[in-house]
Design a protein around this motif. Structure first.
Motif, PDB file in Angstrom:
ATOM      1  N   ARG A  70     -18.227  64.324  36.358  1.00 41.80           N
ATOM      2  CA  ARG A  70     -17.633  63.562  37.463  1.00 41.80           C
ATOM      3  C   ARG A  70     -16.262  63.003  37.089  1.00 41.80           C
ATOM      4  NH1 ARG A  70     -21.612  60.139  40.979  1.00 41.80           N
ATOM      5  NH2 ARG A  70     -20.351  61.222  42.527  1.00 41.80           N
ATOM      6  N   LYS A  71     -15.612  63.645  36.123  1.00 43.05           N
ATOM      7  CA  LYS A  71     -14.321  63.144  35.670  1.00 43.05           C
ATOM      8  C   LYS A  71     -13.249  63.235  36.756  1.00 43.05           C
ATOM      9  CE  LYS A  71     -13.127  67.485  33.290  1.00 43.05           C
ATOM     10  NZ  LYS A  71     -12.765  68.071  31.978  1.00 43.05           N
ATOM     11  N   GLU A  72     -13.413  64.160  37.726  1.00 42.14           N
ATOM     12  CA  GLU A  72     -12.438  64.249  38.812  1.00 42.14           C
ATOM     13  C   GLU A  72     -12.490  63.002  39.691  1.00 42.14           C
ATOM     14  OE1 GLU A  72     -12.899  67.827  40.985  1.00 42.14           O
ATOM     15  OE2 GLU A  72     -12.421  69.135  39.283  1.00 42.14           O
ATOM     16  N   TYR A  73     -13.704  62.469  39.936  1.00 43.35           N
ATOM     17  CA  TYR A  73     -13.842  61.234  40.712  1.00 43.35           C
ATOM     18  C   TYR A  73     -13.145  60.081  39.974  1.00 43.35           C
ATOM     19  CZ  TYR A  73     -17.393  63.341  43.767  1.00 43.35           C
ATOM     20  OH  TYR A  73     -18.043  64.122  44.667  1.00 43.35           O
ATOM     21  N   ILE A  74     -13.377  60.017  38.654  1.00 43.92           N
ATOM     22  CA  ILE A  74     -12.804  58.935  37.856  1.00 43.92           C
ATOM     23  C   ILE A  74     -11.282  59.031  37.844  1.00 43.92           C
ATOM     24  CG2 ILE A  74     -12.705  57.950  35.544  1.00 43.92           C
ATOM     25  CD1 ILE A  74     -15.571  59.066  35.117  1.00 43.92           C
ATOM     26  N   ALA A  75     -10.766  60.255  37.657  1.00 46.18           N
ATOM     27  CA  ALA A  75      -9.311  60.452  37.628  1.00 46.18           C
ATOM     28  C   ALA A  75      -8.680  60.064  38.961  1.00 46.18           C
ATOM     29  CB  ALA A  75      -8.995  61.910  37.289  1.00 46.18           C
ATOM     30  N   GLU A  76      -9.346  60.393  40.081  1.00 44.36           N
ATOM     31  CA  GLU A  76      -8.806  60.053  41.400  1.00 44.36           C
ATOM     32  C   GLU A  76      -8.785  58.548  41.607  1.00 44.36           C
ATOM     33  OE1 GLU A  76      -6.964  60.767  44.948  1.00 44.36           O
ATOM     34  OE2 GLU A  76      -7.398  62.140  43.308  1.00 44.36           O
ATOM     35  N   ALA A  77      -9.841  57.853  41.120  1.00 44.47           N
ATOM     36  CA  ALA A  77      -9.881  56.395  41.240  1.00 44.47           C
ATOM     37  C   ALA A  77      -8.763  55.762  40.414  1.00 44.47           C
ATOM     38  CB  ALA A  77     -11.242  55.872  40.778  1.00 44.47           C
ATOM     39  N   GLU A  78      -8.525  56.272  39.202  1.00 41.25           N
ATOM     40  CA  GLU A  78      -7.429  55.767  38.376  1.00 41.25           C
ATOM     41  C   GLU A  78      -6.082  55.977  39.068  1.00 41.25           C
ATOM     42  OE1 GLU A  78      -7.698  57.750  34.650  1.00 41.25           O
ATOM     43  OE2 GLU A  78      -9.388  56.565  33.938  1.00 41.25           O
ATOM     44  N   ARG A  79      -5.932  57.147  39.699  1.00 46.52           N
ATOM     45  CA  ARG A  79      -4.669  57.463  40.381  1.00 46.52           C
ATOM     46  C   ARG A  79      -4.404  56.485  41.520  1.00 46.52           C
ATOM     47  NH1 ARG A  79      -2.455  60.295  44.598  1.00 46.52           N
ATOM     48  NH2 ARG A  79      -4.488  60.540  45.577  1.00 46.52           N
ATOM     49  N   ILE A  80      -5.435  56.179  42.294  1.00 48.40           N
ATOM     50  CA  ILE A  80      -5.258  55.292  43.445  1.00 48.40           C
ATOM     51  C   ILE A  80      -4.954  53.866  42.995  1.00 48.40           C
ATOM     52  CG2 ILE A  80      -6.464  54.231  45.391  1.00 48.40           C
ATOM     53  CD1 ILE A  80      -7.829  56.897  45.865  1.00 48.40           C
ATOM     54  N   VAL A  81      -5.643  53.390  41.945  1.00 45.96           N
ATOM     55  CA  VAL A  81      -5.352  52.059  41.435  1.00 45.96           C
ATOM     56  C   VAL A  81      -3.907  51.987  40.956  1.00 45.96           C
ATOM     57  CG1 VAL A  81      -5.882  50.391  39.618  1.00 45.96           C
ATOM     58  CG2 VAL A  81      -7.740  51.531  40.832  1.00 45.96           C
ATOM     59  N   SER A  82      -3.428  53.061  40.313  1.00 45.87           N
ATOM     60  CA  SER A  82      -2.046  53.097  39.840  1.00 45.87           C
ATOM     61  C   SER A  82      -1.066  53.056  41.002  1.00 45.87           C
ATOM     62  CB  SER A  82      -1.803  54.361  39.003  1.00 45.87           C
ATOM     63  OG  SER A  82      -2.589  54.346  37.845  1.00 45.87           O
ATOM     64  N   ILE A  83      -1.381  53.812  42.079  1.00 44.71           N
ATOM     65  CA  ILE A  83      -0.510  53.835  43.255  1.00 44.71           C
ATOM     66  C   ILE A  83      -0.460  52.454  43.911  1.00 44.71           C
ATOM     67  CG2 ILE A  83      -0.317  54.696  45.631  1.00 44.71           C
ATOM     68  CD1 ILE A  83      -1.291  57.387  44.611  1.00 44.71           C
ATOM     69  N   LEU A  84      -1.610  51.811  44.033  1.00 46.64           N
ATOM     70  CA  LEU A  84      -1.656  50.497  44.665  1.00 46.64           C
ATOM     71  C   LEU A  84      -0.844  49.473  43.886  1.00 46.64           C
ATOM     72  CD1 LEU A  84      -5.417  50.316  45.707  1.00 46.64           C
ATOM     73  CD2 LEU A  84      -3.451  50.794  47.156  1.00 46.64           C
ATOM     74  N   ASN A  85      -0.728  49.685  42.567  1.00 46.91           N
ATOM     75  CA  ASN A  85       0.046  48.776  41.733  1.00 46.91           C
ATOM     76  C   ASN A  85       1.481  49.224  41.576  1.00 46.91           C
ATOM     77  OD1 ASN A  85      -1.637  46.536  40.307  1.00 46.91           O
ATOM     78  ND2 ASN A  85      -2.974  48.302  40.488  1.00 46.91           N
ATOM     79  N   VAL A  86       1.809  50.430  41.994  1.00 47.14           N
ATOM     80  CA  VAL A  86       3.140  51.017  41.861  1.00 47.14           C
ATOM     81  C   VAL A  86       3.600  50.985  40.419  1.00 47.14           C
ATOM     82  CG1 VAL A  86       5.386  51.204  43.020  1.00 47.14           C
ATOM     83  CG2 VAL A  86       3.574  49.901  44.084  1.00 47.14           C
ATOM     84  N   LYS A  87       2.644  50.784  39.482  1.00 48.39           N
ATOM     85  CA  LYS A  87       2.907  50.754  38.036  1.00 48.39           C
ATOM     86  C   LYS A  87       4.099  49.864  37.699  1.00 48.39           C
ATOM     87  CE  LYS A  87       0.716  55.021  36.677  1.00 48.39           C
ATOM     88  NZ  LYS A  87       0.825  56.291  35.967  1.00 48.39           N
ATOM     89  N   GLN A  88       4.164  48.681  38.336  1.00 51.41           N
ATOM     90  CA  GLN A  88       5.268  47.770  38.093  1.00 51.41           C
ATOM     91  C   GLN A  88       4.721  46.387  37.780  1.00 51.41           C
ATOM     92  OE1 GLN A  88       7.446  48.084  41.683  1.00 51.41           O
ATOM     93  NE2 GLN A  88       8.533  49.930  41.068  1.00 51.41           N
TER      94      GLN A  88
END
Length: 378
Positions: free
Chosen positions: A45-63
């Motif tokens: 289920r690593k694809e689910y985990i990777a997608e969740a990490e991606r969305i959290v990063s987007i919501l934070n704009v990595k700033q």
């Protein structure tokens, strides 16, 4: 107490888990260890985990700093109703049009590709996105970029090797499917990195700033040395092989227990699933000599990253291509004159930096390093 998702977790559940948010933001070493161990249980289920990490990063704009980012996510959950009320007061058509155009611009700037399930996320995830959008347009100071605090990651992907030259001059060569993450303030306040997979390290000496490699299993502390680490999260065996210098390997499973390695020694650790009743972890931690083949120039543990390079009147452009293919680092040469410099020689068991420095002795050239790229010019 930290609540971990069950085996039927979905992406939304991960996004709304505060502990998972802290893991994504690197806010706590404890959360890093906890979630890495949890992820190793669900390789399918690593694809689910990777997608969740991606969305959290987007919501934070990595700033912003980690603390600011974490506060922003939590604020998004608690301010949902207040923001909706504020929106309802703005009924003017031109206002709605302005908000719509700004949201479209935000989506274009973030280049968000929405998966099918995105439109069915629950109200919690939607509230986070709404709150972050509101903060983006009405609190621009919150999104002020702090480059010195940005997280830096490198990954080898499917490549057999990928070489990265860190700001402190240390050289890291990643094996296939491996990655490193640099700690905030690397080379200024600390020299800490987090490793997933396998890597070879040639560490620049700095007595005031010890070099620390964090893995799922251990923390490896060095001052200046050459060593190899193999620490895939889903593997039953973790290895640290010391070539030169001195390292201290501290156990995470047994706090207070550590092993100091000498040159040509290897530490092997069995990755048992849980703590046992063993009073001393000697049964899991074993020290042995490196495997040395009399016919081979280097121990077997580091043969994957060392190569004999024979050069016979070759132009620098060809030499650079060979170095690039073997070490997995992009080399760019400026100027036809420099490309046509010709060299002869034999290089054995050298890092890419040592090889380039040796070549400079014949026909001088300058080279600059930026992470996983080298630029050569006259």
């Amino acid at each position: 107490m930290i609540q971990m998702p069950g085996n039927d977790f979905d992406v939304e559940e991960l996004i709304c888990n505060e502990s998972f948010q802290e893991y994504c933001l690197g806010a706590s070493l404890e959360h890093q260890i906890l979630w890495k161990e949890w992820m190793a249980k669900y390789p399918d289920r690593k694809e689910y985990i990777a997608e969740a990490e991606r969305i959290v990063s987007i919501l934070n704009v990595k700033q912003g700093s980690r603390i600011e980012q974490l506060k922003a996510l939590r604020s998004g959950l608690t301010q949902q109703e207040a923001f909706r009320s504020a929106i309802s007061l703005k009924s003017d058509i031109s206002f709605k049009s302005e908000i719509s155009s700004k949201e479209e611009a935000l989506e274009r700037s973030l280049k968000v590709v929405r998966p099918r399930w995105y439109f069915y996320l629950g109200s919690s995830a939607a509230a986070i996105l709404i709150a972050m959008t509101f903060l983006y347009f009405y609190k621009p100071a919150f999104f002020e970029v702090k480059k010195e605090q940005a997280l830096v990651r490198f990954s080898s992907g499917k490549a057999l090797r990928k070489t990265i030259i860190l700001k402190d001059g240390s050289v890291v060569t990643l094996a296939k499917e491996s990655s490193i993450r640099l700690g905030e303030g690397f080379n200024s306040s600390n020299r800490e990195i987090w490793l997933s997979g396998a890597a070879f390290f040639d560490v620049k000496h700095d007595a005031t700033h010890p070099f620390v490699v964090h893995t799922t299993f251990n923390d490896i502390k060095v001052l200046g040395t050459t060593f190899n680490v193999k620490a895939y999260a889903d593997s039953a065996l973790m290895e640290t092989a010391l070539i030169q210098g001195r390292v201290q390997v501290a156990s995470k499973k047994y706090p207070g227990y550590f092993v100091v390695l000498k040159p040509n020694q290897k530490l092997s650790m069995l990755n048992s699933p849980a703590k046992t009743a063993i009073s001393k972890p000697d049964a899991e931690y074993r020290i042995s000599e490196l495997k040395q083949n009399p016919a081979a120039p280097v121990p077997e543990e580091i043969a994957w990253v060392r190569k004999r390079l024979d050069i016979d009147n070759l132009p620098l452009s060809v030499i650079a291509q060979r170095l690039q293919e073997w070490y997995g680092i992009t080399i760019t040469i400026s100027g036809e004159e420099v490309k046509n410099y010709r060299y002869s020689g034999v290089f054995e068991n050298e890092t890419i930096l040592k090889t380039l420095e040796a070549l400079q002795l014949s026909y001088p050239f300058h080279f600059e390093v930026e992470g996983d790229r080298i630029y050569i010019k006259k």
